[in-house]
Write a protein that holds these residues in place. Structure first.
Motif, short mmCIF file in Angstrom:
data_model
loop_
_atom_site.label_atom_id
_atom_site.label_comp_id
_atom_site.label_asym_id
_atom_site.label_seq_id
_atom_site.Cartn_x
_atom_site.Cartn_y
_atom_site.Cartn_z
N GLU A 25 36.28 34.40 77.07
CA GLU A 25 35.67 34.64 78.52
C GLU A 25 36.10 36.20 78.63
N GLU A 26 35.41 37.03 78.96
CA GLU A 26 35.89 38.39 79.14
C GLU A 26 34.92 39.11 80.56
N VAL A 27 35.52 39.68 81.38
CA VAL A 27 34.83 40.42 82.55
C VAL A 27 34.50 41.69 82.06
N LYS A 28 33.26 42.19 82.21
CA LYS A 28 32.55 43.03 81.68
C LYS A 28 31.85 43.91 83.02
N TRP A 29 31.70 45.03 82.75
CA TRP A 29 30.58 45.87 83.78
C TRP A 29 31.15 45.84 85.22
N VAL A 30 32.51 46.24 85.25
CA VAL A 30 33.21 46.29 86.69
C VAL A 30 32.98 47.42 87.07
N LYS A 31 32.15 47.65 88.41
CA LYS A 31 31.84 48.91 89.12
C LYS A 31 32.12 48.73 90.63
N ALA A 32 31.87 49.98 91.39
CA ALA A 32 32.30 49.94 92.75
C ALA A 32 31.13 48.76 93.25
N SER A 33 30.22 48.67 92.99
CA SER A 33 28.98 47.82 93.61
C SER A 33 29.08 46.41 92.98
N VAL A 38 31.04 41.05 85.46
CA VAL A 38 30.18 39.93 84.92
C VAL A 38 31.01 39.36 84.02
N PRO A 39 31.41 37.90 84.25
CA PRO A 39 31.82 37.05 83.27
C PRO A 39 30.99 36.82 82.08
N THR A 40 31.35 36.94 80.93
CA THR A 40 30.85 36.75 79.68
C THR A 40 31.37 35.87 78.85
N PHE A 41 30.46 35.12 78.09
CA PHE A 41 31.26 33.87 77.21
C PHE A 41 30.78 34.16 75.91
N SER A 42 31.42 34.16 75.05
CA SER A 42 31.22 34.43 73.30
C SER A 42 32.07 33.27 72.60
N THR A 49 26.16 35.21 80.21
CA THR A 49 26.78 35.78 81.36
C THR A 49 26.46 35.08 82.60
N VAL A 50 27.43 35.27 83.72
CA VAL A 50 27.20 34.54 84.84
C VAL A 50 27.37 35.98 85.90
N GLU A 51 26.24 35.99 86.58
CA GLU A 51 26.34 37.10 87.63
C GLU A 51 26.15 36.43 88.92
N THR A 52 26.63 36.94 89.94
CA THR A 52 26.42 36.60 91.34
C THR A 52 25.46 37.62 92.11
N TYR A 53 24.62 37.03 92.83
CA TYR A 53 23.95 37.92 93.62
C TYR A 53 24.12 37.26 95.21
N LYS A 54 23.58 37.80 96.15
CA LYS A 54 23.23 37.42 97.48
C LYS A 54 22.68 36.14 97.66
N ASP A 55 21.80 35.69 97.12
CA ASP A 55 21.16 34.35 97.14
C ASP A 55 21.25 33.18 96.05
N LYS A 56 22.09 33.93 95.03
CA LYS A 56 21.86 32.99 93.69
C LYS A 56 23.08 33.14 92.89
N VAL A 57 23.25 32.38 91.95
CA VAL A 57 24.16 32.65 90.70
C VAL A 57 23.36 32.69 89.47
N LYS A 58 23.24 33.57 88.56
CA LYS A 58 22.29 33.76 87.51
C LYS A 58 23.22 33.46 86.21
N VAL A 59 22.59 32.46 85.46
CA VAL A 59 23.52 32.34 84.12
C VAL A 59 22.14 32.70 83.06
N THR A 60 22.47 33.82 82.47
CA THR A 60 21.55 34.26 81.54
C THR A 60 22.25 34.12 79.97
N PHE A 61 21.39 33.27 79.22
CA PHE A 61 21.56 33.12 77.93
C PHE A 61 20.97 34.23 76.75
#
Length: 112
Positions: A25-33, A38-42, A49-61
């Protein structure tokens, strides 16, 4: 972030590590916004990857289009050529067994 999204991310993290022992597990794409990044799993390549948004959590394979999904968990990025994603909102109940199977299938595909 200390709300339902952080609880969901923690649960997903646990399920991923349980289904894929040895996953990195690594955290990538850290930025002010996105100060949490973004946690990434390899494991033998990128799983998801697991991304958080205002209204959801998105797991992208990364190779989701090539994975079997008999439980129909994929509900986002359906038109993407390679990726597939699962959008989880606050009221959603994730089928943890089916999710674990997707993780295992992604690892197997990476190792093939």
């Amino acid at each position: 972030m200390a709300d339902w999204r952080s609880t969901t991310v923690d649960s997903l993290r646990h399920l991923i590590h349980e289904a894929a022992p040895g996953v990195t597990e690594e955290v990538k794409w850290v930025k002010a916004s996105n100060p949490d990044g973004v946690p990434t799993f390899s494991l033998s390549g990128l799983i998801c990857t697991v991304e958080t948004y205002k209204d959801k959590v998105k797991v992208t394979f990364a190779k989701g289009a090539s994975l079997p999904d008999p439980a129909g968990l994929f509900n986002a990025s359906m038109d993407a050529g390679t990726r597939r994603a699962i959008d989880i909102s606050e009221s959603d109940m994730l089928d943890e067994t089916a999710f674990g199977e997707l993780i295992k299938s992604a690892v197997a595909l990476n190792e093939s």
